[in-house]
Design a protein around this motif. Structure first.
Motif, PDB file in Angstrom:
ATOM      1  N   ALA A 143      31.962  26.998  58.982  1.00 12.00           N
ATOM      2  CA  ALA A 143      31.056  26.381  57.170  1.00 12.00           C
ATOM      3  C   ALA A 143      31.247  26.908  56.364  1.00 12.00           C
ATOM      4  N   ALA A 144      31.704  25.881  55.558  1.00 13.93           N
ATOM      5  CA  ALA A 144      31.803  25.985  53.943  1.00 13.93           C
ATOM      6  C   ALA A 144      31.034  27.291  52.979  1.00 13.93           C
ATOM      7  N   GLY A 145      32.375  28.017  52.509  1.00 13.45           N
ATOM      8  CA  GLY A 145      30.774  29.113  51.566  1.00 13.45           C
ATOM      9  C   GLY A 145      30.402  28.832  50.886  1.00 13.45           C
ATOM     10  N   VAL A 146      29.380  29.743  49.896  1.00 15.01           N
ATOM     11  CA  VAL A 146      28.475  28.674  49.251  1.00 15.01           C
ATOM     12  C   VAL A 146      29.154  28.626  47.958  1.00 15.01           C
ATOM     13  N   ALA A 147      30.397  28.432  47.527  1.00 15.19           N
ATOM     14  CA  ALA A 147      30.764  27.574  46.759  1.00 15.19           C
ATOM     15  C   ALA A 147      32.624  28.923  46.496  1.00 15.19           C
ATOM     16  N   VAL A 148      33.676  28.150  45.600  1.00 13.22           N
ATOM     17  CA  VAL A 148      34.384  27.696  45.635  1.00 13.22           C
ATOM     18  C   VAL A 148      35.465  29.402  45.340  1.00 13.22           C
ATOM     19  N   TRP A 149      35.571  30.990  45.563  1.00 17.49           N
ATOM     20  CA  TRP A 149      35.901  32.088  45.458  1.00 17.49           C
ATOM     21  C   TRP A 149      36.673  31.907  44.092  1.00 17.49           C
ATOM     22  N   GLY A 150      36.095  32.821  42.963  1.00 20.48           N
ATOM     23  CA  GLY A 150      36.319  32.618  42.006  1.00 20.48           C
ATOM     24  C   GLY A 150      36.172  31.923  40.465  1.00 20.48           C
ATOM     25  N   SER A 151      34.666  31.410  41.021  1.00 23.64           N
ATOM     26  CA  SER A 151      34.902  30.092  40.247  1.00 23.64           C
ATOM     27  C   SER A 151      32.842  30.569  39.286  1.00 23.64           C
ATOM     28  N   GLY A 152      32.232  31.721  39.677  1.00 17.92           N
ATOM     29  CA  GLY A 152      31.484  32.321  38.721  1.00 17.92           C
ATOM     30  C   GLY A 152      30.185  31.907  39.860  1.00 17.92           C
ATOM     31  N   ALA A 153      30.237  31.247  40.811  1.00 21.28           N
ATOM     32  CA  ALA A 153      29.073  30.785  41.263  1.00 21.28           C
ATOM     33  C   ALA A 153      29.154  31.080  42.814  1.00 21.28           C
ATOM     34  N   ASP A 154      30.702  31.760  43.419  1.00 24.98           N
ATOM     35  CA  ASP A 154      30.482  31.902  44.225  1.00 24.98           C
ATOM     36  C   ASP A 154      29.697  33.333  44.980  1.00 24.98           C
ATOM     37  N   LYS A 155      30.245  33.767  46.330  1.00 25.12           N
ATOM     38  CA  LYS A 155      29.047  34.872  46.612  1.00 25.12           C
ATOM     39  C   LYS A 155      30.318  35.054  48.426  1.00 25.12           C
ATOM     40  N   PRO A 156      30.959  35.713  48.749  1.00 25.96           N
ATOM     41  CA  PRO A 156      32.045  35.976  49.127  1.00 25.96           C
ATOM     42  C   PRO A 156      31.871  36.712  49.839  1.00 25.96           C
ATOM     43  N   VAL A 157      30.847  37.910  49.593  1.00 24.85           N
ATOM     44  CA  VAL A 157      30.343  38.676  50.426  1.00 24.85           C
ATOM     45  C   VAL A 157      29.285  38.028  50.989  1.00 24.85           C
ATOM     46  N   SER A 158      28.664  37.016  50.469  1.00 26.15           N
ATOM     47  CA  SER A 158      27.514  36.308  51.518  1.00 26.15           C
ATOM     48  C   SER A 158      27.721  35.813  52.952  1.00 26.15           C
ATOM     49  N   ASP A 159      29.316  35.281  52.039  1.00 27.23           N
ATOM     50  CA  ASP A 159      30.462  34.400  53.257  1.00 27.23           C
ATOM     51  C   ASP A 159      30.103  34.645  54.761  1.00 27.23           C
ATOM     52  N   ILE A 160      31.531  35.877  54.757  1.00 28.41           N
ATOM     53  CA  ILE A 160      32.503  36.439  55.193  1.00 28.41           C
ATOM     54  C   ILE A 160      31.471  37.833  56.162  1.00 28.41           C
ATOM     55  N   SER A 161      30.039  38.256  55.540  1.00 29.23           N
ATOM     56  CA  SER A 161      28.907  39.088  56.308  1.00 29.23           C
ATOM     57  C   SER A 161      28.151  38.596  57.175  1.00 29.23           C
ATOM     58  N   SER A 162      27.911  37.148  56.413  1.00 25.97           N
ATOM     59  CA  SER A 162      27.745  35.523  57.361  1.00 25.97           C
ATOM     60  C   SER A 162      28.077  35.413  58.951  1.00 25.97           C
ATOM     61  N   ALA A 163      29.699  34.899  58.541  1.00 27.26           N
ATOM     62  CA  ALA A 163      30.248  34.368  59.435  1.00 27.26           C
ATOM     63  C   ALA A 163      30.755  35.647  60.881  1.00 27.26           C
ATOM     64  N   ALA A 164      30.602  36.982  59.694  1.00 22.04           N
ATOM     65  CA  ALA A 164      30.911  37.939  60.958  1.00 22.04           C
ATOM     66  C   ALA A 164      29.505  38.337  62.152  1.00 22.04           C
ATOM     67  N   GLU A 165      28.821  38.043  61.216  1.00 23.10           N
ATOM     68  CA  GLU A 165      27.218  37.649  61.948  1.00 23.10           C
ATOM     69  C   GLU A 165      27.535  37.324  63.509  1.00 23.10           C
ATOM     70  N   VAL A 166      27.703  35.828  62.775  1.00 17.69           N
ATOM     71  CA  VAL A 166      28.038  35.055  64.200  1.00 17.69           C
ATOM     72  C   VAL A 166      29.100  35.658  65.253  1.00 17.69           C
TER      73      VAL A 166
END
Length: 339
Positions: A143-166
Motif C-alpha cells: 500500500a502507498a504511505g500516507v505521504a512522501v516521507w519528509g514532506s511534512g504531511a508524512d506519517k511513517p509511524v502510521s505507515d509502518i505500524s499498520s503494515a506490521a499489523e497486517v
C-alpha cells in the motif's frame, strides 16, 4: 606455494586479511534480510513446520484420545545452491603499484576485497530486484504511505505500524524488521511524527539529543516493530553506466519503498520468516571454511582463492560461494510504496 589443480590456491591468509580490513560492510543488506543457513547438500527440499493456529478442544475426553494433526511434514519448495563469484585480475605492474612497501600480498588483499565487494553487491541487487516490487507483494500486501516521507504531511509511524499489523494477522508473527535504503533514511529522520514518538520513548525534550544513527532499536520501537525489532539501513549503491563511461550511481534498494517483514532466527524453523539464504558448505574443492561463520555476517560462506592464468600471464583473486536466496513466506512481508 604449491599449486593445486588448474593453478588455484586457497588463500585463507588473504581471507583473514579481508575480515580485518574490509570497509563498508554495513552497506550490504542481503544477509540481514535472509539469514544464512548452512546445508550439507547442494539441492534438496525445504522442510516447513506449520505454525499452529487452529483451535482444538482443551480437555481430553474420558477414555478418549488427544487431538492430533493429519499433516505432519510439509515442504516450502526446494533450494538449489548455484556457484556465484567474481575474479579481480592482477598483473606484475598491479602487484608492484598496489603492493607498495607492504609487498604483493597487500595487493592481493586489495584485489580480494574488490572481488568480495562485487559479490556482496550482486547479492543485494538480486534480492532487491525480487523484493522491492508489488509483483512479489501483491494485493493485500502492499500500500502507498500516507505521504512522501519528509514532506511534512508524512506519517511513517502510521505507515509502518499498520503494515506490521497486517503481517501479524497474515502469518501469526508481528513484523520485527524495517528495510530502507540509505536515501530513504534521510527522509525518515525528518519526520515530525517519528521525532515526537522518539522523544517519548527516549525521554528527550529536544530532538537534538537523539543520535539517530546509533538508535535504530529505538526507531524500530517507535515504528511499532516491537522490543526485538530493528531497522536495516541498506546503504549500497550501484553504477548503471557501462565500463569506462561516466558514473551513474543510484541506491540498490528503491528509495521510494520500505519493506516491513518478520525475520526469524536462522535455527528457527517454526516461525514463518520471510526468507533464507541457503549456503552449500561443500561447494569448494578444498573443503576450506568460508571467511566468516555468523548467519548475519555478510562474509559468511565466501571463499577466497588465488588463480594463476599462465596463458594471460596474470593472476586473479577470486571470491566465490554456492548459495540460493529464497522467499519462503510472502505473507511475512509488506511493501510500503510511494514514500
Amino acid at each position: 606455494m604449491a599449486l593445486t589443480q588448474g593453478g588455484i590456491v586457497p588463500r585463507m591468509d588473504i581471507a583473514q586479511a579481508v575480515i580485518e580490513e574490509m570497509p563498508d560492510l554495513d552497506a550490504f543488506a542481503a544477509h540481514r534480510v535472509f539469514p544464512v543457513i548452512p546445508v550439507g547438500i547442494s539441492t534438496g527440499p525445504i522442510p516447513k513446520v506449520l505454525r499452529r493456529a487452529r483451535v482444538e478442544r482443551l480437555y481430553k475426553p474420558k477414555y478418549g484420545q488427544f487431538p492430533m494433526s493429519q499433516l505432519v511434514v510439509d515442504t516450502a519448495g526446494t533450494f538449489n545452491c548455484q556457484e556465484s563469484g567474481f575474479d579481480e585480475p592482477l598483473d606484475a605492474k598491479d602487484l608492484e603499484i598496489l603492493g607498495g612497501m607492504r609487498g604483493p600480498d597487500s595487493a592481493r588483499t586489495i584485489a580480494a576485497m574488490k572481488a568480495v565487494q562485487t559479490e556482496l553487491l550482486a547479492r543485494d541487487v538480486a534480492l532487491a530486484t525480487n523484493l522491492m516490487t508489488t509483483t512479489t507483494f501483491g494485493a493485500g500486501y502492499n500500500a502507498a504511505g500516507v505521504a512522501v516521507w519528509g514532506s511534512g504531511a508524512d506519517k511513517p509511524v502510521s505507515d509502518i505500524s499498520s503494515a506490521a499489523e497486517v503481517v501479524r494477522k497474515a502469518c501469526g508473527k508481528r513484523a520485527n524488521r524495517l528495510l530502507i535504503s540509505g536515501g530513504l533514511l534521510v527522509k525518515l529522520l525528518q519526520s515530525t511524527q517519528l521525532q515526537n514518538v522518539l522523544r517519548g520513548i527516549m525521554g528527550y525534550t529536544s530532538i537534538a539529543g537523539i543520535n539517530f544513527f546509533q538508535q535504530t532499536k529505538a526507531i524500530a520501537m517507535a515504528l511499532g516493530l516491537g522490543d526485538d525489532g530493528d531497522v536495516i539501513i541498506a546503504g549500497a549503491v550501484k553504477d548503471t553506466a557501462d565500463e569506462g563511461q561516466t558514473k551513474s550511481l543510484s541506491d540498490v534498494w528503491d528509495a521510494t519503498k520500505a519493506l516491513v517483514f518478520y525475520r526469524a532466527e536462522p535455527n528457527d524453523f517454526v516461525s514463518p520468516g520471510l526468507g533464507r539464504t541457503f549456503l552449500w558448505q561443500q561447494g569448494t574443492e578444498y573443503q576450506q571454511p568460508g571467511i566468516a561463520t555468523s548467519s548475519f555476517d555478510p562474509l559468511t560462506g565466501l571463499v577466497v582463492e588465488q588463480v594463476f592464468d599462465v596463458m594471460a600471464n596474470i593472476e586473479r583473486m577470486r571470491a566465490r560461494e554456492y548459495i540460493d536466496m529464497l522467499i519462503l513466506n510472502k505473507e511475512a512481508g509488506y511493501l510500503v510504496t510511494g514514500i
